[in-house]
Design an enzyme around this catalytic site. Structure first.
Site, mmCIF file in Angstrom:
data_model
loop_
_atom_site.group_PDB
_atom_site.id
_atom_site.type_symbol
_atom_site.label_atom_id
_atom_site.label_comp_id
_atom_site.label_asym_id
_atom_site.label_seq_id
_atom_site.Cartn_x
_atom_site.Cartn_y
_atom_site.Cartn_z
ATOM 1 C CB THR A 1 29.727 44.277 43.682
ATOM 2 O OG1 THR A 1 29.575 44.551 42.288
ATOM 3 C CG2 THR A 1 29.426 42.824 43.935
ATOM 4 C CD GLU B 1 30.815 39.770 44.904
ATOM 5 O OE1 GLU B 1 31.062 40.269 46.021
ATOM 6 O OE2 GLU B 1 31.139 40.310 43.836
ATOM 7 C CE LYS C 1 50.491 40.513 38.892
ATOM 8 N NZ LYS C 1 49.251 40.587 38.170
ATOM 9 C CD1 TRP D 1 53.169 39.333 41.637
ATOM 10 C CD2 TRP D 1 51.540 38.278 42.746
ATOM 11 N NE1 TRP D 1 52.371 38.710 40.716
ATOM 12 C CE2 TRP D 1 51.365 38.058 41.366
ATOM 13 C CE3 TRP D 1 50.626 37.719 43.638
ATOM 14 C CZ2 TRP D 1 50.329 37.294 40.860
ATOM 15 C CZ3 TRP D 1 49.593 36.960 43.140
ATOM 16 C CH2 TRP D 1 49.435 36.753 41.750
#
Ligand code: ADP
Length: 548
Positions: A185, A330, A439, A444
Site C-alpha cells: 500500500t 487490499e 468533523k 461529518w
C-alpha cells in the site's frame, strides 16, 4: 462428505496457458520504453515467460522467493510477471512513483532478490543499490543495443537472458494458496504494508472481474489498461484480458492525453481503465484539439471518486459509458462497481447518473458492512455514514510479515479506512477516508462530495478540500482550487457555484487558489502533504473569532 470433482489448483499460470492455447494469435501491443510500438501475441508472450522462469532458476531463484518489477505496462513486464509467478516465485510490483526511501524500505522488507527494471528507473536503482543488499541481480527490460549506456554494475540484459534460456519449463504444480504476488500500500499513514496475494485469490478475482456487471470484457474487446500493473495489479486486467483473450494495449510510460488518445485510435480500443486524473488529461486534450474517440465504448474509473462533470462529458459529448469502481490494494483490488441493477436500468438517464456517481455494489465474493466506532452494524439507508468493512476470498487477511498485527474484526471483516453509506439499492458511496472526513460541530462533512462538485466549475482543473482547525466547530472546510491554465477566478465565484448544491453548513470557510495540488504515488490527491504545507494556515473565520 467431499465432492468428487477434479483437483485443479487455481494457479495463475493456467490463465496464460489458456490464452496461448485458445487465443494464441491475439495481439498484445505496447508502446515500448525505447519508443516504437511493439506487437506480439499471447502465444509469444507465453513462450517468453517460460524463458523468464528458466532464467530465474539459473539465477538461483526458488519458489517463494520475491522477484520485483519496476516497470511500466509493456509486454515485457507481462512476460516477467507470468514468468515469475508461473515458477512459484512471488512477483513484487514496485511503484516507481514512491519516494526513494520508501522504495528502498519496501525492497528490503520484501527481501527482493532480483529486480526487473525498465531503462527509465536505472538512475534511481543506481542511487539505491548500495542500500539494498538483498538484491542480487538487476535485469534491464531491454535488448543489447540499449544496454550500451547502462552503467549499473552487474546489470543483466533481459533479451540476452531470454535468448540463453529455453521455453522448456513446467509451471504450477504447487498449492493454489501459495503466494503469487506482493504489492505494498502506498503508506499514506506509517510505513507501506505488503499485501501478499495467493494464486487462488488472483484466480478467483479474475473469474469475478470477468462478469458482465464487473469489468465485463470479452474476446472481442481491445483493452487499454492505463492503470499501471504496479498499482493494484492494473485492476486485474493483466489476468482478465488473458483469461478472455482480449487484445491488450499497453501504454508504456506515456500516460498524457495525446499519447493515450493516439493509442485509443490507432489500436481501435473499446475498453479502458484509469484513475480520474488520467481521464481529465484525455478530455482536456480532446477538447483542445476538437477530437473524439471513435471506437471507445466503456471506461472504468476508480482509485478516487469520479467527478460528475467527467461522467457527463464521456456520456454526452463522446457516447462512452462510465463505470465507477471502488477498491484497494487490499481487495485485489476490485470491491464494488456502479453497474445498474434491473430496477436502476429502468430509470431515466439523469436518475441513473445519481447511481453512477456512487462507488457501487459488490460482486459475488465481496461482503460489505457498515459499522460505527463501537463496532455496531449500521443501516443501509443511504444516509447513515459508517466505517466500511469488507470480507472475501480476495481480501487481505493479514499484511506481509504480520505488519499492523491483527487486522480483521471478530466476524473476519477488514476495516477499509473508508467512511461510506449504502443505500437501499445496495449502492455504496464513499464519503471520505476516515482520516480526511471533516468533523464540524460533531457532524461529518464529506470532502470528496464538495471536491467533486467544485471541480465541475468550468475554471477548475483540480480541487481539494481539507479541514482546518476552528475554535468553535473543531474543524471547518477549506477549498483549494488549481485553476485551468490562464484562468482567473474569485472566492465568491466558487462559493456561489457551490450554493444550493451542498448543505449550507458544508460551505467552505475559505477558498484558496493554488499553483499545485499534489498527487500521491497512486494518482490520488495527497492530503497529507497538503495538510503539511498548510500547517501554519489559520482560517479567516478562526481569526475573526480570536480577535472578537
Ligand atoms: P493506496 O495505496 O493509495 O491506498 P489503493 O488503490 O489501495 O492505493 O487505495 C485505496 C483507497 O482509494 C480506498 O480505500 C479509497 O479510499 C480510495 N478509493 C478507491 N477507489 C475510490 C473511488 N471510486 N472513490 C473514492 N475513493 C476511492
Amino acid at each position: 462428505m467431499h465432492g468428487l470433482m477434479q483437483d485443479w489448483p487455481l494457479t495463475v499460470d493456467k490463465i496464460l496457458d489458456h490464452a496461448k492455447n485458445w487465443h494464441g494469435d491475439r495481439e498484445i501491443v505496447s508502446r515500448s520504453v525505447e519508443g516504437p510500438i511493439v506487437r506480439t501475441t499471447y502465444g509469444q508472450v507465453h513462450d517468453r515467460a517460460k524463458r523468464v522462469s528458466n532464467a530465474l532458476k539459473v539465477l538461483g531463484i526458488q519458489p517463494g522467493d520475491r522477484v520485483a518489477t519496476l516497470a511500466w505496462n509493456t509486454s515485457r513486464h507481462i512476460e516477467a510477471w507470468y514468468g515469475i509467478m508461473g515458477m512459484g516465485a512471488v512477483c513484487h510490483t514496485l511503484n516507481p512513483r514512491l519516494f526513494a526511501e520508501q522504495l528502498c524500505y519496501i525492497v528490503n522488507h520484501a527481501e527482493d532478490q532480483v529486480i526487473f527494471t525498465d531503462l527509465t528507473f536505472l538512475p534511481i536503482l543506481t542511487e539505491l543499490q548500495a542500500q539494498m543488499p538483498c538484491v542480487k541481480h538487476v535485469i534491464v527490460l531491454t535488448d543489447e543495443a540499449h544496454m550500451a549506456g547502462v552503467t549499473l554494475p552487474g546489470a543483466l540484459c533481459y533479451e540476452t537472458l531470454l535468448a540463453q534460456n529455453s521455453t522448456d519449463c513446467v509451471w504450477g504444480g504447487f498449492d493454489e494458496n501459495s503466494a503469487a504476488a506482493l504489492c505494498y500500500t502506498s503508506g499514506t499513514t506509517g510505513n507501506p504494508k505488503g499485501v501478499l496475494y495467493s494464486h487462488r485469490s488472483n484466480f478467483l478475482h479474475t473469474l469475478v472481474t470477468m462478469g458482465k456487471d464487473v469489468m465485463g470484457i470479452s474476446a472481442t474487446d481491445t483493452v487499454l489498461p492505463v492503470v499501471p500493473m504496479f498499482h493494484a495489479n492494473a485492476w486485474g486486467l493483466a489476468f482478465s484480458c488473458a483469461a478472455v483473450g482480449a487484445k491488450l494495449v499497453n501504454p508504456g510510460q506515456k500516460l498524457d492525453g495525446a499519447s493515450i488518445y493516439e493509442l485509443l485510435e490507432s489500436e481501435e480500443v473499446t475498453f479502458s481503465a484509469a484513475v480520474p486524473t488520467v481521464w481529465q488529461m484525455l478530455l482536456t486534450h480532446m477538447r483542445e484539439n476538437n477530437l473524439k474517440p471513435s471506437t471507445l465504448k466503456r471506461v472504468v474509473i476508480g482509485g478516487s471518486a469520479v467527478p460528475e462533470a467527467l461522467v457527463r462529458a464521456f456520456r454526452d459529448d463522446y457516447g462512452v459509458s462510465v463505470t465507477h469502481a471502488w477498491g484497494m490494494t487490499e481487495t485485489s483490488p476490485l470491491g464494488t462497481l456502479a453497474t445498474p441493477t434491473g430496477a436502476i436500468a429502468k430509470m431515466d438517464p439523469e436518475a441513473q447518473l445519481r447511481f453512477t456517481l456512487k462507488q457501487g455494489r459488490p460482486p459475488v465474493g465481496i461482503e460489505l458492512k457498515l459499522e460505527n466506532d463501537a463496532g455496531e452494524r449500521l443501516p443501509h439507508d443511504g444516509t447513515t455514514f459508517g466505517r466500511l468493512m469488507v470480507k472475501g476470498p480476495f481480501v487481505v487477511g493479514e499484511y506481509f510479515k504480520g505488519d499492523g498485527g491483527e487486522i480483521l474484526d471478530d466476524e473476519g471483516f477488514f476495516d477499509t479506512g473508508d467512511v461510506a453509506t449504502i443505500d437501499d439499492y445496495g449502492f455504496m458511496q464513499i464519503t471520505d477516508r476516515a482520516k480526511d472526513v471533516i468533523k464540524s460541530g460533531g457532524e461529518w462533512i464529506s470532502t470528496i462530495e464538495i471536491e467533486n462538485i467544485a471541480v465541475g466549475h468550468e475554471k477548475a482543473f483540480l480541487c481539494a478540500v481539507i479541514g482546518a482547525a476552528h475554535p468553535k466547530w473543531d474543524e471547518r472546510p477549506v477549498l483549494l482550487v488549481k485553476l485551468m491554465p490562464g484562468a482567473e477566478a474569485t472566492k465568491e465565484e466558487f462559493l456561489g457555484f457551490l450554493e444550493g448544491k451542498i448543505a449550507k453548513w458544508w460551505t467552505p470557510d475559505d477558498v484558496l487558489f493554488v499553483d499545485d495540488i499534489p498527487l500521491g504515488a497512486t494518482g490520488k490527491i495527497d492530503k497529507k502533504l497538503i495538510r503539511q504545507r498548510m500547517a501554519d494556515y489559520v482560517l479567516p473565520t478562526a481569526k475573526a473569532k480570536a480577535t472578537a
